[in-house]
Motif scaffolding. Structure first.
Motif, short mmCIF file in Angstrom:
data_model
loop_
_atom_site.label_atom_id
_atom_site.label_comp_id
_atom_site.label_asym_id
_atom_site.label_seq_id
_atom_site.Cartn_x
_atom_site.Cartn_y
_atom_site.Cartn_z
N UNK A 235 -1.73 -7.93 -3.41
CA UNK A 235 -1.09 -9.15 -2.92
C UNK A 235 -1.67 -10.42 -3.08
N UNK A 236 -3.17 -10.22 -2.66
CA UNK A 236 -4.17 -11.40 -2.90
C UNK A 236 -4.16 -12.05 -4.27
N UNK A 237 -3.85 -11.42 -5.19
CA UNK A 237 -3.93 -11.69 -6.67
C UNK A 237 -2.72 -12.05 -7.31
N UNK A 238 -1.57 -11.71 -6.49
CA UNK A 238 -0.30 -12.12 -7.00
C UNK A 238 0.02 -13.74 -7.01
N UNK A 239 0.65 -14.25 -7.95
CA UNK A 239 0.75 -15.68 -7.90
C UNK A 239 1.37 -16.18 -6.57
N UNK A 240 0.65 -17.12 -6.15
CA UNK A 240 1.14 -18.06 -4.58
C UNK A 240 1.06 -17.28 -3.64
N UNK A 241 0.35 -16.05 -3.51
CA UNK A 241 0.00 -15.16 -2.36
C UNK A 241 -1.43 -14.76 -1.98
N UNK A 242 -2.17 -15.74 -2.61
CA UNK A 242 -3.54 -15.56 -2.06
C UNK A 242 -3.92 -15.87 -0.73
N UNK A 243 -4.74 -14.85 0.14
CA UNK A 243 -4.66 -14.76 1.37
C UNK A 243 -3.89 -14.02 2.25
N UNK A 244 -2.60 -13.76 1.48
CA UNK A 244 -1.56 -12.85 2.30
C UNK A 244 -1.67 -11.65 2.18
N UNK A 245 -2.89 -11.07 1.90
CA UNK A 245 -2.88 -9.46 1.57
C UNK A 245 -3.11 -8.75 2.93
N UNK A 246 -4.09 -9.56 3.74
CA UNK A 246 -4.06 -8.96 5.07
C UNK A 246 -3.01 -8.79 5.81
N UNK A 247 -2.06 -9.91 5.74
CA UNK A 247 -0.61 -10.01 6.27
C UNK A 247 0.09 -8.57 5.91
N UNK A 248 0.00 -8.56 4.52
CA UNK A 248 0.92 -7.36 4.19
C UNK A 248 0.47 -5.67 4.69
N UNK A 249 -1.15 -5.74 4.90
CA UNK A 249 -1.57 -4.65 5.45
C UNK A 249 -1.20 -4.38 6.84
N UNK A 250 -1.13 -5.76 7.61
CA UNK A 250 -0.63 -5.58 9.04
C UNK A 250 0.79 -5.37 9.03
N UNK A 251 1.41 -5.79 8.44
CA UNK A 251 2.90 -5.14 8.37
C UNK A 251 3.12 -3.78 8.19
N UNK A 252 2.20 -3.25 7.28
CA UNK A 252 2.34 -1.79 7.00
C UNK A 252 2.02 -1.11 8.39
N UNK A 253 0.94 -1.45 8.99
CA UNK A 253 0.64 -0.62 10.29
C UNK A 253 1.74 -0.97 11.18
N UNK A 254 2.39 -2.24 11.56
CA UNK A 254 3.45 -2.57 12.35
C UNK A 254 4.78 -1.42 12.06
N UNK A 255 4.93 -1.35 10.93
CA UNK A 255 6.12 -0.75 10.28
C UNK A 255 5.82 1.01 10.40
N UNK A 256 4.38 1.13 10.46
CA UNK A 256 4.20 2.88 10.53
C UNK A 256 3.97 3.16 11.94
N UNK A 257 3.55 2.26 12.75
CA UNK A 257 3.36 2.70 14.25
C UNK A 257 4.50 3.32 14.95
N UNK A 258 5.75 2.85 14.92
CA UNK A 258 6.98 3.50 15.48
C UNK A 258 7.58 4.56 14.48
N UNK A 259 7.06 4.46 13.23
CA UNK A 259 7.81 5.29 12.36
C UNK A 259 8.14 6.74 12.45
N UNK A 260 7.08 7.30 12.90
CA UNK A 260 6.94 8.99 12.94
C UNK A 260 7.95 9.19 14.06
N UNK A 261 7.94 8.64 15.24
CA UNK A 261 8.90 8.80 16.08
C UNK A 261 10.49 8.77 15.45
N UNK A 262 10.62 7.72 14.80
CA UNK A 262 11.92 7.53 14.31
C UNK A 262 12.26 8.69 13.34
#
Length: 401
Positions: A235-262
């Motif tokens: 994500x950091x290397x995609x056009x216009x997204x430099x510096x947003x890679x960590x945000x994507x990884x944070x969203x992965x974690x936020x999506x995963x935390x409740x997912x198993x219960x669902x």
């Protein structure tokens, strides 16, 4: 009430063990990968090799878990693994030598298997033995919380700590997580009955079912590992997204935390295999969205879909393994993870090679999506095999003795 409190403590031990071994010892490397590339001279190919070495350790741990039946030995190795998770994190901050980093990633992989397989098996055995529902959604929320926590920690610490300081800070966090991971898991019970006196019997699937299941899980491993390991750098290397890679990884974690219960709730209504197929299809979309849609919307949407599905698949598969083998759940869990772990060695190594050739990890996402398409097809075949096996079992049960 007392039994419910004990249940929450046991599940809490599992959550903290996954926060420690999967979050800190394993997943702290992903948001720190670009930092180490910028500050510690870590190259694209070397970054891929370190990830592959980590999964090599995980695979070795899975092999060990698949060979062990004794619950007391599993408990001892689990506890050793949690201490190793702390030490492997410390090693990353004490050296700039690639060999030391490689050793750290390997033993961190061993500690991950201790939490994911030995710890999960011990917890599932305890739940079944105490007549609780044999679902691991709450337990596996520790993975999503670990991903989100590490992402947030790196985002905050990067403003005032270099790569080495962040690894040392993660070591301090690991020491805190170690205490409940060890203290809240009770000693294992070797008896063959539950607390209400019901017999605990293994009901293994057919050999064909197991082979197809392992092949599908291999494909899921490829789909998981490439995105989980390289999404920040991609994500950091995609056009216009430099510096947003960590945000994507944070969203992965936020999506995963409740997912198993669902996914546990979905599986109750649809059955585990149907839930697995649905999760696989959604995961394909999550993998390719950052490349096909583009922009921050594609990156965040893909991360949310990926995070909410990959850990659900792991939870469903390991829960199924435990139900087939309630007296020794880590054995089938270990065999399934050997397949998953092999993919996790091959995937990062190939992606790292592609990155060295083309100057980007993005091609790895297409490889991951293709593997998931194949895995979904294998799960559909598995449904037909399951129906065949059930008919054969019913016929055998109705046949005269």
């Amino acid at each position: 009430m007392k039994d419910q409190i004990q249940r929450m403590k046991v599940l809490g031990a599992g959550i903290f063990s996954l926060l420690l071994a999967m979050g800190v010892a394993r997943f702290a490397y992903t948001p720190l990968l670009p930092v180490m590339q910028a500050q510690a001279g870590l190259g694209l190919a070397e970054g891929g090799w370190l990830a592959a070495i980590n999964y090599g350790g995980y695979l070795c741990g899975a092999l060990i878990a698949s060979l062990i039946s004794d619950l007391v030995l599993k408990d001892r190795l689990y506890r050793i693994g949690m201490v190793v998770a702390v030490l492997s994190t410390l090693m990353m901050g004490l050296s700039t030598d690639f060999t030391v980093w490689a050793v750290s990633r390997f033993v961190a992989g061993l500690s991950t298997s201790a939490a994911m397989l030995l710890g999960t098996g011990l917890i599932l055995n305890w739940l079944i033995r105490h007549d609780h529902r044999s679902e691991l959604g709450i337990h596996f929320s520790g993975i999503g919380l670990g991903i989100a926590g590490c992402s947030l920690a790196v985002a905050l610490m990067s403003t005032w700590l270099d790569w080495r300081g962040q690894w040392l800070a993660f070591t301090a966090i690991a020491c805190v997580l170690l205490v409940p991971a060890l203290a809240w898991l009770p000693a294992p019970d070797r008896s063959t009955t539950t607390k209400t006196g019901q017999a605990m019997e293994d009901r293994p699937p057919s050999a064909l079912f197991l082979r197809l299941f392992m092949a599908a899980y291999f494909c899921a491993g490829v789909g998981y590992v490439i995105s989980a390991t390289f999404i920040v750098a991609i994500v950091d290397r995609l056009p216009g997204l430099a510096g947003h890679g960590t945000l994507s990884f944070l969203v992965i974690g936020l999506g995963a935390a409740p997912a198993c219960i669902v996914w546990d709730l979905i599986a109750r209504r649809t059955g585990e295999l149907n839930a697995l197929i649905l999760a696989a299809v959604l995961q394909i979309g999550g993998i390719v969205l950052p490349l096909t849609v583009g922009g921050l919307v594609g990156a965040i949407g893909g991360a949310l879909l990926f995070g909410s599905t990959f850990i659900g698949m792991v939870s469903l598969v390991l829960t199924m393994a435990g139900r087939y083998f309630p007296t020794r759940p880590a054995k089938m869990m270990g065999k399934m993870t050997l397949s998953y772990g092999a993919a996790q060695i091959i995937g990062p190594a190939v992606t790292g090679w592609l990155g060295g050739v083309f100057g980007s990890y993005a091609g790895g996402l297409y490889l991951a999506a293709a593997a998931m398409v194949l895995g979904t097809a294998l799960l559909l075949v598995l449904k037909a095999v399951e129906r065949r096996d059930l008919r054969a079992l019913a016929a055998a049960g109705s046949a005269p003795a």
